[in-house]
Design a protein around this motif. Sequence first.
Motif, PDB file in Angstrom:
ATOM      1  N   ARG A   7       0.853  -1.191   0.000  1.00  0.00           N
ATOM      2  CA  ARG A   7       0.000   0.000   0.000  1.00  0.00           C
ATOM      3  C   ARG A   7       0.884   1.234   0.000  1.00  0.00           C
ATOM      4  O   ARG A   7       1.859   1.299   0.728  1.00  0.00           O
ATOM      5  CB  ARG A   7      -0.888   0.012   1.242  1.00  0.00           C
ATOM      6  N   SER A   8       0.530   2.188  -0.809  1.00  0.00           N
ATOM      7  CA  SER A   8       1.259   3.456  -0.793  1.00  0.00           C
ATOM      8  C   SER A   8       0.640   4.356   0.266  1.00  0.00           C
ATOM      9  O   SER A   8      -0.555   4.267   0.550  1.00  0.00           O
ATOM     10  CB  SER A   8       1.200   4.126  -2.168  1.00  0.00           C
ATOM     11  N   MET A   9       1.455   5.214   0.866  1.00  0.00           N
ATOM     12  CA  MET A   9       0.982   6.148   1.876  1.00  0.00           C
ATOM     13  C   MET A   9       1.037   7.561   1.313  1.00  0.00           C
ATOM     14  O   MET A   9       2.060   7.963   0.756  1.00  0.00           O
ATOM     15  CB  MET A   9       1.851   6.058   3.135  1.00  0.00           C
ATOM     16  N   VAL A  10      -0.058   8.290   1.439  1.00  0.00           N
ATOM     17  CA  VAL A  10      -0.112   9.683   1.019  1.00  0.00           C
ATOM     18  C   VAL A  10      -0.153  10.532   2.276  1.00  0.00           C
ATOM     19  O   VAL A  10      -1.088  10.463   3.067  1.00  0.00           O
ATOM     20  CB  VAL A  10      -1.347   9.960   0.139  1.00  0.00           C
ATOM     21  N   LEU A  11       0.886  11.320   2.493  1.00  0.00           N
ATOM     22  CA  LEU A  11       1.020  12.135   3.698  1.00  0.00           C
ATOM     23  C   LEU A  11       1.224  13.601   3.314  1.00  0.00           C
ATOM     24  O   LEU A  11       1.681  13.900   2.205  1.00  0.00           O
ATOM     25  CB  LEU A  11       2.219  11.664   4.526  1.00  0.00           C
ATOM     26  N   PRO A  12       0.912  14.534   4.227  1.00  0.00           N
ATOM     27  CA  PRO A  12       1.248  15.938   3.955  1.00  0.00           C
ATOM     28  C   PRO A  12       2.752  16.093   3.735  1.00  0.00           C
ATOM     29  O   PRO A  12       3.554  15.518   4.465  1.00  0.00           O
ATOM     30  CB  PRO A  12       0.798  16.658   5.233  1.00  0.00           C
ATOM     31  N   ARG A  13       3.133  16.868   2.733  1.00  0.00           N
ATOM     32  CA  ARG A  13       4.563  17.073   2.454  1.00  0.00           C
ATOM     33  C   ARG A  13       5.180  18.094   3.399  1.00  0.00           C
ATOM     34  O   ARG A  13       6.374  18.019   3.712  1.00  0.00           O
ATOM     35  CB  ARG A  13       4.742  17.517   0.997  1.00  0.00           C
ATOM     36  N   ILE A  14       4.384  19.060   3.837  1.00  0.00           N
ATOM     37  CA  ILE A  14       4.886  20.098   4.746  1.00  0.00           C
ATOM     38  C   ILE A  14       3.860  20.309   5.855  1.00  0.00           C
ATOM     39  O   ILE A  14       2.657  20.440   5.583  1.00  0.00           O
ATOM     40  CB  ILE A  14       5.127  21.424   4.001  1.00  0.00           C
ATOM     41  N   VAL A  15       4.323  20.332   7.088  1.00  0.00           N
ATOM     42  CA  VAL A  15       3.481  20.672   8.234  1.00  0.00           C
ATOM     43  C   VAL A  15       4.191  21.766   9.020  1.00  0.00           C
ATOM     44  O   VAL A  15       5.330  21.583   9.465  1.00  0.00           O
ATOM     45  CB  VAL A  15       3.224  19.449   9.143  1.00  0.00           C
ATOM     46  N   VAL A  16       3.516  22.893   9.172  1.00  0.00           N
ATOM     47  CA  VAL A  16       4.090  24.026   9.901  1.00  0.00           C
ATOM     48  C   VAL A  16       3.120  24.389  11.018  1.00  0.00           C
ATOM     49  O   VAL A  16       1.945  24.674  10.769  1.00  0.00           O
ATOM     50  CB  VAL A  16       4.306  25.246   8.986  1.00  0.00           C
ATOM     51  N   THR A  17       3.601  24.357  12.270  1.00  0.00           N
ATOM     52  CA  THR A  17       2.760  24.728  13.405  1.00  0.00           C
ATOM     53  C   THR A  17       3.517  25.704  14.293  1.00  0.00           C
ATOM     54  O   THR A  17       4.744  25.689  14.352  1.00  0.00           O
ATOM     55  CB  THR A  17       2.378  23.494  14.244  1.00  0.00           C
TER      56      THR A  17
END
Length: 347
Positions: A7-17
């Motif tokens: 299974r491929s995983m699709v995740l956010p490329r950038i997370v800024v908090t």
Amino acid sequence: MRSRPPRSMVLPRIVVTGPGVLEQLPAVIAELDLPERGLIVCDSNTLKIAGRQVNEYLEIGGHQMKKVVVEGANSQELLRVEDALDGIDFLVGVGGGRPIDLAKQAGFNKNIPFVSIPTAASHDGFGSARSSIRQAGRKTSMQAIPPIAVVADTTIISRAPSRLLAAGVGDIVSNQTAVLDWRLDGQKADYSEYAAALSEMAAQLVEDGIEKVASGTEEGVRLVVKALISSGVAMSIAGTSRPASGGEHKFSHWLDANSDNPALHGEQCGLGSIVTMYLHGGDWEKIRDTLKAVNAPINSKGLGMDDGMVLSAFINSKEIRPQRTTILDKTEPKAIEEAALATGVIG
């Protein structure tokens, strides 16, 4: 034991908090190398809170921006957003839940990248791969993809009503019972140890830091935001919502469909997890005390509902996603009632 399919995983490329990170939005868009034309999806409230700033920052950064101000998250509003996508290269959802759900689903349907800018930390939807869209008067959970980026300005989020943050706490602590329910189905439900561990860790970090959260400081808000993002990542890793959605979510969905005045999603899930944790034989008191610390509902009165409605939701939750086995599906109605009474959720 059968092997798991790849299974491929699709995740956010950038997370800024963090505080003031909204100013970094143009740099985030540049790093993602997104084309110049964007559409902002917001409602009338989030337009004032952050939408105008988003529009200003991106136009200064050289992007041609349009906006759609939505009312609710339903199939008609989804069509409005999709109709506005001619010539659009990326979407920006600005809001708590509804604008982000609409931007996320429209982006998925039209294969356009979506950037998430939450203005409240009331649930994990701003970083997840699912959207909640009302169809024919009923909330429907729909498959989408996670945002390509999340920009969570905790200065803005900390100004949201405290009830919304408390709902976020309810949504995240309920991950613990969701994982326990997931284990009931085990391998046939594609159980993932890694995704489960990440989901549980996010919940435990909030429980352990609940004093910071209850204080209302930016640090406490940031803790909840990061936990909710981690919850969305856990679902993306698993390829299913099961790391963060079990019987307590079925309980909430039943209330959404049958109550005239449902409470907030996270409020319902948090309260539901008190009873489901009791049925699992776990530390339900810790969940109750965590919710109590942020003034989240811990009984039917707190939800604004009578005992009969809440008990019906627990007993009839098996009607929601019957293919998804949870502790509520495996427990007789009398035992469910006893659990609700023993925990003080009803009575």
